[in-house]
Design an enzyme around this catalytic site. Sequence first.
Site, PDB file in Angstrom:
ATOM      1  N   SER A 138       9.585 -40.166   6.868  1.00 57.44           N
ATOM      2  CA  SER A 138       9.120 -39.576   8.170  1.00 57.44           C
ATOM      3  C   SER A 138       8.079 -38.544   7.852  1.00 57.44           C
ATOM      4  O   SER A 138       7.175 -38.542   8.764  1.00 57.44           O
ATOM      5  CB  SER A 138      10.394 -39.107   8.879  1.00 57.44           C
ATOM      6  OG  SER A 138      11.455 -39.949   8.987  1.00 57.44           O
ATOM      7  N   THR A 148      21.699 -37.936   2.485  1.00 53.51           N
ATOM      8  CA  THR A 148      21.974 -37.283   0.763  1.00 53.51           C
ATOM      9  C   THR A 148      23.056 -36.602   0.849  1.00 53.51           C
ATOM     10  O   THR A 148      23.728 -36.611  -0.231  1.00 53.51           O
ATOM     11  CB  THR A 148      20.643 -36.366   0.761  1.00 53.51           C
ATOM     12  OG1 THR A 148      19.464 -37.225   0.904  1.00 53.51           O
ATOM     13  CG2 THR A 148      20.466 -35.552  -0.292  1.00 53.51           C
ATOM     14  N   GLU A 153       0.751  -1.357  -0.031  1.00 57.40           N
ATOM     15  CA  GLU A 153       0.002  -0.091   0.019  1.00 57.40           C
ATOM     16  C   GLU A 153       1.077   1.312   0.168  1.00 57.40           C
ATOM     17  O   GLU A 153       0.444   2.447  -0.812  1.00 57.40           O
ATOM     18  CB  GLU A 153      -0.952   0.074   1.204  1.00 57.40           C
ATOM     19  CG  GLU A 153      -1.771  -1.288   1.339  1.00 57.40           C
ATOM     20  CD  GLU A 153      -1.280  -2.301   2.186  1.00 57.40           C
ATOM     21  OE1 GLU A 153      -2.166  -2.971   2.803  1.00 57.40           O
ATOM     22  OE2 GLU A 153      -0.065  -2.718   1.991  1.00 57.40           O
ATOM     23  N   ALA A 184      19.795 -49.877  -6.761  1.00 58.13           N
ATOM     24  CA  ALA A 184      20.237 -50.539  -5.490  1.00 58.13           C
ATOM     25  C   ALA A 184      21.760 -50.151  -5.364  1.00 58.13           C
ATOM     26  O   ALA A 184      22.271 -50.122  -4.083  1.00 58.13           O
ATOM     27  CB  ALA A 184      20.118 -52.101  -5.697  1.00 58.13           C
TER      28      ALA A 184
END
Length: 358
Positions: A297, A197, A54, A165
């Site tokens: 999870s 990871t 605004e 795998a």
Amino acid sequence: MSAADPVFLEAAVELAERGRFTCAPNPTVGCIIWRDGRVLGRGWHARTGEGHAEVNAIADADGDVAGATVYVTLEPCAFVSRTPACAQTLIDAGVARVVIAAADPHPRVNGEGMRMLRDAGIEVTLLPLDAAAEAITGYVTRITRNRPFVRVKTASSMDGATALASGESQWITGPEARTDVQYWRARADAVITGIGTVLADDPQLNVRAAEYAGCTQPLRVVLDRHLRTPADAQVVADGGATLLVHHPDAWQPDYLERTENVSTLALDPGNLDAVLEHLSATCNEVLVEAGPAVCGSFAAMKLWDEWLCYMAPKWLGDQARSLAQFEVTELAGAPAGTVRDVTTLGADVRVRIGVEHE
């Protein structure tokens, strides 16, 4: 209500998106000011601590907005923080009407902004707009649920595998899908991953696409119970902001001396509720880019709001690694969502799946 009201509000939502990658933890907001058949000013909120939409729209109109109609995507704020209360700013500017696309759930606003305007004799119209609500879903989640909006991203084969795998996974999806991920990282305030990871792939988890060069880089959050993140891992060696969440018993006093711009949080990484509550101080949206254990999870604990499932038209077989690891004992208890859209990205598809929480 004027027939033009929804049109102006839709345009204001588009303006709001200009602050998408920089304004967190504030919401995106856009504003258009109109009078006598022409637009006087446009504004959007770019960064926390800077002018709200605004204020910027009034400035764009050189302050001459008396008697005008203001179209704004979110209820004007009603309290003074690092910037003035926008409701009072509009009152002082002498506007005649304010049209709002979404109410603000913040406990210090939550209807108070509209009340202030009406008490000052300004006509107020609340015209709920789906696009406006969608634009602030992360902010609303943070305010009402005390955690960020959680978006999980996975890339898999058609048979739900994320790697062979052997662990080989680069690349299951093509360049178009990987480019699309850059957008979701750019709008995320944090990217969450697991130590598995980091050790396996050494990802950067930052935004590298040129079109998002001006974005605020997301905080990288590594769930690292035993504080095993190597000092030369990209998430701690590239100078970007990273938070390592570790078990209190795993603290190493000299760890931070070996890294730069890295902080640690002594908190059980398995307590995802607590991790998300911690992040809610600064994050509206988080993106989970992790392996099957962490993704599983989030799924099992029902701590996700949207799932970006990138799928390549290939199959990796029954010995490959699954997308998410968790146990479901009854089909009726399986986590489920609703497909929001399906997008083709090169040879791959992206399925956006949402979930409604009670």
